[in-house]
Design a protein around this motif. Structure first.
Motif, PDB file in Angstrom:
ATOM      1  N   GLU A  64      17.287  37.447  24.621  1.00  0.00           N
ATOM      2  CA  GLU A  64      17.631  36.666  23.430  1.00  0.00           C
ATOM      3  C   GLU A  64      18.941  35.923  23.632  1.00  0.00           C
ATOM      4  O   GLU A  64      19.912  36.493  24.122  1.00  0.00           O
ATOM      5  CB  GLU A  64      17.786  37.604  22.228  1.00  0.00           C
ATOM      6  N   PRO A  65      18.997  34.651  23.307  1.00  0.00           N
ATOM      7  CA  PRO A  65      20.273  33.924  23.392  1.00  0.00           C
ATOM      8  C   PRO A  65      21.299  34.575  22.475  1.00  0.00           C
ATOM      9  O   PRO A  65      21.023  34.898  21.324  1.00  0.00           O
ATOM     10  CB  PRO A  65      19.911  32.514  22.929  1.00  0.00           C
ATOM     11  N   GLY A  66      22.493  34.785  23.012  1.00  0.00           N
ATOM     12  CA  GLY A  66      23.554  35.393  22.217  1.00  0.00           C
ATOM     13  C   GLY A  66      23.507  36.896  22.162  1.00  0.00           C
ATOM     14  O   GLY A  66      24.371  37.515  21.527  1.00  0.00           O
ATOM     15  N   GLY A  67      22.517  37.517  22.831  1.00  0.00           N
ATOM     16  CA  GLY A  67      22.437  38.980  22.860  1.00  0.00           C
ATOM     17  C   GLY A  67      23.370  39.549  23.910  1.00  0.00           C
ATOM     18  O   GLY A  67      24.100  38.827  24.602  1.00  0.00           O
ATOM     19  N   PRO A  68      23.368  40.883  24.076  1.00  0.00           N
ATOM     20  CA  PRO A  68      24.241  41.490  25.073  1.00  0.00           C
ATOM     21  C   PRO A  68      23.823  41.106  26.489  1.00  0.00           C
ATOM     22  O   PRO A  68      22.627  40.948  26.780  1.00  0.00           O
ATOM     23  CB  PRO A  68      24.082  42.988  24.846  1.00  0.00           C
ATOM     24  N   CYS A  69      24.797  40.963  27.376  1.00  0.00           N
ATOM     25  CA  CYS A  69      24.513  40.740  28.802  1.00  0.00           C
ATOM     26  C   CYS A  69      24.207  42.095  29.446  1.00  0.00           C
ATOM     27  O   CYS A  69      25.113  42.924  29.590  1.00  0.00           O
ATOM     28  CB  CYS A  69      25.722  40.112  29.504  1.00  0.00           C
ATOM     29  N   THR A  70      22.957  42.320  29.807  1.00  0.00           N
ATOM     30  CA  THR A  70      22.612  43.555  30.511  1.00  0.00           C
ATOM     31  C   THR A  70      23.059  43.440  31.972  1.00  0.00           C
ATOM     32  O   THR A  70      23.422  42.363  32.453  1.00  0.00           O
ATOM     33  CB  THR A  70      21.104  43.819  30.443  1.00  0.00           C
ATOM     34  N   ASP A  71      23.007  44.566  32.685  1.00  0.00           N
ATOM     35  CA  ASP A  71      23.387  44.536  34.100  1.00  0.00           C
ATOM     36  C   ASP A  71      22.518  43.587  34.908  1.00  0.00           C
ATOM     37  O   ASP A  71      22.967  43.014  35.905  1.00  0.00           O
ATOM     38  CB  ASP A  71      23.311  45.943  34.698  1.00  0.00           C
ATOM     39  N   ASP A  72      21.241  43.429  34.496  1.00  0.00           N
ATOM     40  CA  ASP A  72      20.356  42.509  35.214  1.00  0.00           C
ATOM     41  C   ASP A  72      20.723  41.047  34.972  1.00  0.00           C
ATOM     42  O   ASP A  72      20.310  40.175  35.744  1.00  0.00           O
ATOM     43  CB  ASP A  72      18.899  42.737  34.798  1.00  0.00           C
ATOM     44  N   MET A  73      21.478  40.776  33.918  1.00  0.00           N
ATOM     45  CA  MET A  73      21.776  39.385  33.563  1.00  0.00           C
ATOM     46  C   MET A  73      23.099  38.897  34.141  1.00  0.00           C
ATOM     47  O   MET A  73      23.432  37.714  34.011  1.00  0.00           O
ATOM     48  CB  MET A  73      21.797  39.232  32.035  1.00  0.00           C
ATOM     49  N   ILE A  74      23.860  39.804  34.757  1.00  0.00           N
ATOM     50  CA  ILE A  74      25.142  39.371  35.312  1.00  0.00           C
ATOM     51  C   ILE A  74      25.195  39.652  36.809  1.00  0.00           C
ATOM     52  O   ILE A  74      24.535  40.554  37.324  1.00  0.00           O
ATOM     53  CB  ILE A  74      26.338  40.066  34.617  1.00  0.00           C
ATOM     54  N   GLY A  75      25.988  38.841  37.497  1.00  0.00           N
ATOM     55  CA  GLY A  75      26.282  39.066  38.903  1.00  0.00           C
ATOM     56  C   GLY A  75      27.728  39.518  39.038  1.00  0.00           C
ATOM     57  O   GLY A  75      28.587  39.114  38.255  1.00  0.00           O
ATOM     58  N   LEU A  76      27.999  40.355  40.060  1.00  0.00           N
ATOM     59  CA  LEU A  76      29.347  40.882  40.255  1.00  0.00           C
ATOM     60  C   LEU A  76      29.660  40.866  41.747  1.00  0.00           C
ATOM     61  O   LEU A  76      28.829  41.294  42.569  1.00  0.00           O
ATOM     62  CB  LEU A  76      29.430  42.310  39.711  1.00  0.00           C
ATOM     63  N   GLU A  77      30.835  40.368  42.093  1.00  0.00           N
ATOM     64  CA  GLU A  77      31.249  40.359  43.491  1.00  0.00           C
ATOM     65  C   GLU A  77      32.764  40.490  43.597  1.00  0.00           C
ATOM     66  O   GLU A  77      33.500  40.217  42.634  1.00  0.00           O
ATOM     67  CB  GLU A  77      30.801  39.067  44.188  1.00  0.00           C
ATOM     68  N   VAL A  78      33.218  40.929  44.788  1.00  0.00           N
ATOM     69  CA  VAL A  78      34.645  41.020  45.092  1.00  0.00           C
ATOM     70  C   VAL A  78      34.976  39.960  46.138  1.00  0.00           C
ATOM     71  O   VAL A  78      34.326  39.905  47.190  1.00  0.00           O
ATOM     72  CB  VAL A  78      35.025  42.420  45.627  1.00  0.00           C
ATOM     73  N   ARG A  79      35.961  39.146  45.822  1.00  0.00           N
ATOM     74  CA  ARG A  79      36.422  38.138  46.771  1.00  0.00           C
ATOM     75  C   ARG A  79      37.783  38.569  47.314  1.00  0.00           C
ATOM     76  O   ARG A  79      38.618  39.091  46.571  1.00  0.00           O
ATOM     77  CB  ARG A  79      36.526  36.773  46.103  1.00  0.00           C
ATOM     78  N   SER A  80      38.002  38.312  48.604  1.00  0.00           N
ATOM     79  CA  SER A  80      39.270  38.692  49.242  1.00  0.00           C
ATOM     80  C   SER A  80      39.606  37.676  50.333  1.00  0.00           C
ATOM     81  O   SER A  80      38.739  36.887  50.741  1.00  0.00           O
ATOM     82  CB  SER A  80      39.156  40.100  49.847  1.00  0.00           C
ATOM     83  N   PRO A  81      40.835  37.692  50.830  1.00  0.00           N
ATOM     84  CA  PRO A  81      41.167  36.802  51.947  1.00  0.00           C
ATOM     85  C   PRO A  81      40.482  37.199  53.243  1.00  0.00           C
ATOM     86  O   PRO A  81      40.552  36.464  54.236  1.00  0.00           O
ATOM     87  CB  PRO A  81      42.696  36.928  52.057  1.00  0.00           C
ATOM     88  N   GLY A  82      39.813  38.344  53.253  1.00  0.00           N
ATOM     89  CA  GLY A  82      39.084  38.789  54.445  1.00  0.00           C
ATOM     90  C   GLY A  82      39.899  39.699  55.323  1.00  0.00           C
ATOM     91  O   GLY A  82      39.352  40.596  55.967  1.00  0.00           O
ATOM     92  N   SER A  83      41.213  39.501  55.391  1.00  0.00           N
ATOM     93  CA  SER A  83      42.066  40.358  56.223  1.00  0.00           C
ATOM     94  C   SER A  83      43.496  40.272  55.709  1.00  0.00           C
ATOM     95  O   SER A  83      43.859  39.358  54.951  1.00  0.00           O
ATOM     96  CB  SER A  83      41.991  39.951  57.696  1.00  0.00           C
ATOM     97  N   ALA A  84      44.310  41.238  56.144  1.00  0.00           N
ATOM     98  CA  ALA A  84      45.731  41.272  55.770  1.00  0.00           C
ATOM     99  C   ALA A  84      46.475  42.081  56.816  1.00  0.00           C
ATOM    100  O   ALA A  84      45.893  42.962  57.476  1.00  0.00           O
ATOM    101  CB  ALA A  84      45.909  41.883  54.385  1.00  0.00           C
ATOM    102  N   PRO A  85      47.777  41.821  57.004  1.00  0.00           N
ATOM    103  CA  PRO A  85      48.555  42.625  57.953  1.00  0.00           C
ATOM    104  C   PRO A  85      48.882  43.995  57.363  1.00  0.00           C
ATOM    105  O   PRO A  85      48.760  44.220  56.157  1.00  0.00           O
ATOM    106  CB  PRO A  85      49.815  41.785  58.153  1.00  0.00           C
ATOM    107  N   VAL A  86      49.294  44.906  58.236  1.00  0.00           N
ATOM    108  CA  VAL A  86      49.702  46.238  57.777  1.00  0.00           C
ATOM    109  C   VAL A  86      50.887  46.096  56.824  1.00  0.00           C
ATOM    110  O   VAL A  86      51.868  45.409  57.115  1.00  0.00           O
ATOM    111  CB  VAL A  86      50.080  47.129  58.974  1.00  0.00           C
ATOM    112  N   GLY A  87      50.776  46.724  55.654  1.00  0.00           N
ATOM    113  CA  GLY A  87      51.827  46.637  54.649  1.00  0.00           C
ATOM    114  C   GLY A  87      51.775  45.371  53.820  1.00  0.00           C
ATOM    115  O   GLY A  87      52.607  45.201  52.910  1.00  0.00           O
ATOM    116  N   GLY A  88      50.813  44.487  54.066  1.00  0.00           N
ATOM    117  CA  GLY A  88      50.694  43.254  53.295  1.00  0.00           C
ATOM    118  C   GLY A  88      50.190  43.513  51.882  1.00  0.00           C
ATOM    119  O   GLY A  88      49.687  44.607  51.557  1.00  0.00           O
ATOM    120  N   LYS A  89      50.324  42.475  51.028  1.00  0.00           N
ATOM    121  CA  LYS A  89      49.893  42.594  49.629  1.00  0.00           C
ATOM    122  C   LYS A  89      48.903  41.471  49.304  1.00  0.00           C
ATOM    123  O   LYS A  89      49.249  40.474  48.663  1.00  0.00           O
ATOM    124  CB  LYS A  89      51.098  42.539  48.698  1.00  0.00           C
TER     125      LYS A  89
END
Length: 229
Positions: free
Chosen positions: A99-124
């Motif tokens: 239904e339009p305007g209803g709750p977003c179920t887990d099947d209706m949303i996508g989730l991902e983690v984005r990162s720089p791919g790498s970092a030096p030791v002690g980096g932030k």
């Protein structure tokens, strides 16, 4: 011949002649009877053999006792099997459209983690938790800080850091996401290990290959590779 001559009386000679004649008639009669019996016996045997060939005797013509009780299988009429009709299973009910305007179920949303791919030791490095509406209708989803989490693990799956371990945040953030809309939540990692409750000593991670995984309440993201050099 009719007047026997001899020292004996004529009656003796007549008796002898009668005896010989009687014996001769007996021999002739017995021979005739044997011939008739032989002829009659041959005819009787042929007739008996013919009768035996044409019709079985009374003893062999009787059916066995078992056949009198159990009918012959050849006389039993087996019913013709009726082919069974296999009914096709009813079609699976179609999933109801969201239904339009209803709750977003887990099947209706996508989730991902984005990162720089790498970092030096002690980096932030900065990580991002990205939430997207992948359905065809607008829907509503709570995006509170307390429902968000990013976890870092080693290649063996051992948990080394979590974003809510030492600095948990709380907020009330309920949003309506349009179809295809994405929302990114940035997070800076201090480069140190942690445990839930932040009770263990925190140490820098050694160089190697690691894995990042995100969570929004009950929805989890695919693993994202991350390396420290």
């Amino acid at each position: 011949m009719l007047h026997p001559v001899g020292p004996l009386s004529p009656a003796v000679y007549w008796r002898r002649r009668l005896l010989v004649l009687t014996l001769l008639l007996a021999v002739l009669g017995g021979g005739g009877w044997l011939a008739v019996a032989a002829i009659s016996g041959g005819s009787g045997s042929s007739a008996a053999a013919a009768a035996a060939t044409d019709e079985p005797t009374g003893e062999s013509s009787r059916p066995p006792a078992l056949e009198l009780v159990v009918p012959s299988l050849a006389s039993v009429q087996t019913p013709t099997p009726v082919p069974t009709v296999t009914e096709a299973p009813p079609p699976a009910p179609e999933a109801a459209a969201p239904e339009p305007g209803g709750p977003c179920t887990d099947d209706m949303i996508g989730l991902e983690v984005r990162s720089p791919g790498s970092a030096p030791v002690g980096g932030k490095p900065t990580f991002e938790l990205v939430v997207s509406n992948v359905s065809a209708v607008p829907c509503v989803r709570p995006l509170d800080k307390g429902l968000q989490e990013i976890v870092l693990s080693d290649a063996g799956g051992n948990r080394l850091w979590g974003s809510n371990d030492c600095f948990p945040e709380a907020s009330s953030d309920v949003r309506t996401l349009a179809p295809g809309e994405s929302v990114a939540f940035p997070l800076v990692w201090g480069g140190l290990t942690s445990q839930p409750g932040c009770t263990a000593e925190r140490n820098p991670l050694a160089p190697g290959q690691y894995v990042l995984r995100g969570r929004l309440d009950t929805k989890t993201s695919p693993d994202a590779p991350f390396s420290i050099s």
